[in-house]
Design a protein around this motif. Structure first.
Motif, PDB file in Angstrom:
ATOM      1  N   GLY A   3      -5.441  -5.235  12.711  1.00  0.00           N
ATOM      2  CA  GLY A   3      -4.336  -6.125  13.009  1.00  0.00           C
ATOM      3  C   GLY A   3      -3.210  -5.483  13.509  1.00  0.00           C
ATOM      4  N   LYS A   4      -1.782  -6.670  13.145  1.00  0.00           N
ATOM      5  CA  LYS A   4      -0.897  -6.325  13.798  1.00  0.00           C
ATOM      6  C   LYS A   4      -0.136  -5.385  12.823  1.00  0.00           C
ATOM      7  N   ASN A   5       1.048  -4.442  13.200  1.00  0.00           N
ATOM      8  CA  ASN A   5       2.064  -3.422  11.878  1.00  0.00           C
ATOM      9  C   ASN A   5       2.785  -4.621  11.958  1.00  0.00           C
ATOM     10  N   HIS A  18       2.985 -13.076  -1.769  1.00  0.00           N
ATOM     11  CA  HIS A  18       2.276 -14.016  -1.528  1.00  0.00           C
ATOM     12  C   HIS A  18       1.579 -13.395  -0.370  1.00  0.00           C
ATOM     13  N   ILE A  19       2.784 -13.142   0.614  1.00  0.00           N
ATOM     14  CA  ILE A  19       2.231 -12.894   2.264  1.00  0.00           C
ATOM     15  C   ILE A  19       1.766 -11.435   2.248  1.00  0.00           C
ATOM     16  N   ILE A  20       2.260 -10.951   1.644  1.00  0.00           N
ATOM     17  CA  ILE A  20       1.113  -9.631   1.524  1.00  0.00           C
ATOM     18  C   ILE A  20       0.187  -9.296   1.695  1.00  0.00           C
ATOM     19  N   ARG A  21      -0.705 -10.370   0.503  1.00  0.00           N
ATOM     20  CA  ARG A  21      -1.255 -10.386   0.029  1.00  0.00           C
ATOM     21  C   ARG A  21      -2.513 -11.182   0.954  1.00  0.00           C
ATOM     22  N   ARG A  22      -1.773 -11.831   1.626  1.00  0.00           N
ATOM     23  CA  ARG A  22      -2.681 -13.342   2.671  1.00  0.00           C
ATOM     24  C   ARG A  22      -3.027 -11.942   4.148  1.00  0.00           C
ATOM     25  N   LEU A  23      -1.432 -11.350   4.014  1.00  0.00           N
ATOM     26  CA  LEU A  23      -1.716 -10.543   5.775  1.00  0.00           C
ATOM     27  C   LEU A  23      -2.571  -9.368   5.330  1.00  0.00           C
ATOM     28  N   ASN A  25      -5.519  -9.259   3.091  1.00  0.00           N
ATOM     29  CA  ASN A  25      -6.408  -9.637   3.446  1.00  0.00           C
ATOM     30  C   ASN A  25      -7.134 -10.349   4.667  1.00  0.00           C
ATOM     31  N   LYS A  26      -6.093 -10.152   5.788  1.00  0.00           N
ATOM     32  CA  LYS A  26      -6.976 -10.148   7.194  1.00  0.00           C
ATOM     33  C   LYS A  26      -6.230  -8.797   8.216  1.00  0.00           C
ATOM     34  N   ASN A  27      -6.490  -8.007   7.391  1.00  0.00           N
ATOM     35  CA  ASN A  27      -6.843  -6.369   8.149  1.00  0.00           C
ATOM     36  C   ASN A  27      -5.006  -6.689   9.541  1.00  0.00           C
ATOM     37  N   HIS A  28      -3.803  -7.007   8.663  1.00  0.00           N
ATOM     38  CA  HIS A  28      -3.019  -6.392   9.077  1.00  0.00           C
ATOM     39  C   HIS A  28      -2.553  -5.424   8.090  1.00  0.00           C
ATOM     40  N   LEU A  29      -1.730  -4.732   9.141  1.00  0.00           N
ATOM     41  CA  LEU A  29      -1.341  -2.897   8.383  1.00  0.00           C
ATOM     42  C   LEU A  29       0.412  -3.529   7.734  1.00  0.00           C
ATOM     43  N   VAL A  30       0.543  -3.286   7.002  1.00  0.00           N
ATOM     44  CA  VAL A  30       2.071  -4.058   6.161  1.00  0.00           C
ATOM     45  C   VAL A  30       2.744  -3.202   5.780  1.00  0.00           C
ATOM     46  N   THR A  31       3.724  -2.568   6.050  1.00  0.00           N
ATOM     47  CA  THR A  31       4.732  -1.814   5.256  1.00  0.00           C
ATOM     48  C   THR A  31       5.702  -2.033   4.283  1.00  0.00           C
ATOM     49  N   VAL A  32       5.621  -2.227   3.215  1.00  0.00           N
ATOM     50  CA  VAL A  32       6.877  -2.464   2.062  1.00  0.00           C
ATOM     51  C   VAL A  32       8.159  -1.837   1.238  1.00  0.00           C
ATOM     52  N   ALA A  33       9.266  -2.169   2.434  1.00  0.00           N
ATOM     53  CA  ALA A  33      10.225  -1.388   2.105  1.00  0.00           C
ATOM     54  C   ALA A  33      11.021  -1.875   0.666  1.00  0.00           C
ATOM     55  N   THR A  34      11.333  -0.931  -0.104  1.00  0.00           N
ATOM     56  CA  THR A  34      12.011  -0.950  -1.176  1.00  0.00           C
ATOM     57  C   THR A  34      13.044  -0.523  -1.324  1.00  0.00           C
ATOM     58  N   GLN A  47      -0.243  -5.630  -4.545  1.00  0.00           N
ATOM     59  CA  GLN A  47      -1.141  -7.152  -4.097  1.00  0.00           C
ATOM     60  C   GLN A  47      -0.887  -7.058  -2.534  1.00  0.00           C
ATOM     61  N   GLY A  48      -1.837  -5.953  -2.137  1.00  0.00           N
ATOM     62  CA  GLY A  48      -2.446  -6.224  -1.121  1.00  0.00           C
ATOM     63  C   GLY A  48      -4.250  -4.599  -0.872  1.00  0.00           C
ATOM     64  N   ASN A  49      -5.127  -5.436   0.362  1.00  0.00           N
ATOM     65  CA  ASN A  49      -5.963  -4.207   0.221  1.00  0.00           C
ATOM     66  C   ASN A  49      -6.000  -2.691   0.011  1.00  0.00           C
ATOM     67  N   PRO A  50      -6.074  -2.309  -0.575  1.00  0.00           N
ATOM     68  CA  PRO A  50      -6.499  -0.416  -0.390  1.00  0.00           C
ATOM     69  C   PRO A  50      -6.335   0.172   1.391  1.00  0.00           C
ATOM     70  N   GLY A  51      -5.694   0.171   1.223  1.00  0.00           N
ATOM     71  CA  GLY A  51      -5.445   0.769   3.244  1.00  0.00           C
ATOM     72  C   GLY A  51      -4.512  -0.266   3.845  1.00  0.00           C
ATOM     73  N   TYR A  52      -4.470  -1.061   3.200  1.00  0.00           N
ATOM     74  CA  TYR A  52      -3.550  -2.067   4.395  1.00  0.00           C
ATOM     75  C   TYR A  52      -2.160  -2.149   4.234  1.00  0.00           C
TER      76      TYR A  52
END
Length: 222
Positions: A3-5, A18-23, A25-34, A47-52
């Motif tokens: 999906g989207k980056n 919550h939003i990381i899990r949702r995104l 799960n729908k195959n969006h690539l999520v980068t989390v800055a901390t 919180q997210g699918n491995p690889g995403y």
């Protein structure tokens, strides 16, 4: 299908998880800055699918590093917010300066969407530093990124929020509880999963340049 980056700031909070899990799960690539991957990374990775999902530690006020992080993304979501000021975190820094930086860099890098979570009812709270900073943050975001979508939720609740759980804990141990403004202040609390659904809807339907008030189905008072 990939999906989207998507880049998320504030991913370790209740909305972020919550939003990381949702995104993902729908195959969006999520980068989390901390700011601290040692304390937040272990939580975020689950919180997210491995690889995403990718966890990136960065100084959130270093514009050069933020530019590198934002470059190439499709969407930036800002969930960062505080309820109380501390020595290292002021309302001005977190609610105004930080959104100002990332919305400006997102526009420079031609991101498709910028989603900023603010708060409901802040226009009327003239004597609140929190509300004034949130309102100023909205203005700088819209000025920098005119097509930004601003979400204005009411009180957000879930099993691990920082408001209702603390409130209930206090009520359980205190012999009395003060009812400010005679207890007549009204709320329309929204569950975290419902706010997540709204964010996901905005992303999925490519909604731009909107201010969306997010409330739950019931009106409650103290």
């Amino acid at each position: 299908m990939i999906g989207k980056n998507i880049l998320v700031f504030g991913g370790s909070g209740q909305i972020g998880r919550h939003i990381i899990r949702r995104l993902t799960n729908k195959n969006h690539l999520v980068t989390v800055a901390t700011r601290n991957s040692h304390t937040k990374g272990s939580i975020l990775k689950t919180q997210g699918n491995p690889g995403y999902i990718e966890i990136v530690e960065t100084n959130v006020f270093d514009e050069k590093k933020l530019d590198e992080l934002i470059k190439g993304k499709d969407i930036c979501i800002n969930l960062v917010g505080i309820l109380y000021e501390s020595k290292n975190n002021s309302f001005k820094n977190i609610h105004v300066n930080f959104p100002n930086i990332i919305s400006r860099i997102s526009k420079k890098n031609k991101l498709k969407q910028f989603i900023h979570v603010s708060a409901l009812g802040i226009e009327a709270a003239k004597d609140s530093k929190y509300a004034l900073s949130k309102l100023e943050g909205e203005k700088v975001v819209i000025s920098n990124f005119p097509n930004a979508t601003i979400l204005k939720p009411s009180v957000i609740y879930s099993v691990d929020d920082n408001f209702t759980t603390n409130l209930m804990s206090l009520i359980n141990v205190m012999p009395f509880f003060p009812l400010y403004y005679n207890g007549k202040t009204k709320f329309s609390p929204i569950h975290c999963s419902d706010l997540t659904d709204t964010i996901y809807y905005v992303i999925s339907n490519n909604i731009y340049s909107k201010i969306i008030e997010c409330v739950g189905p019931e009106v409650l008072t103290f």
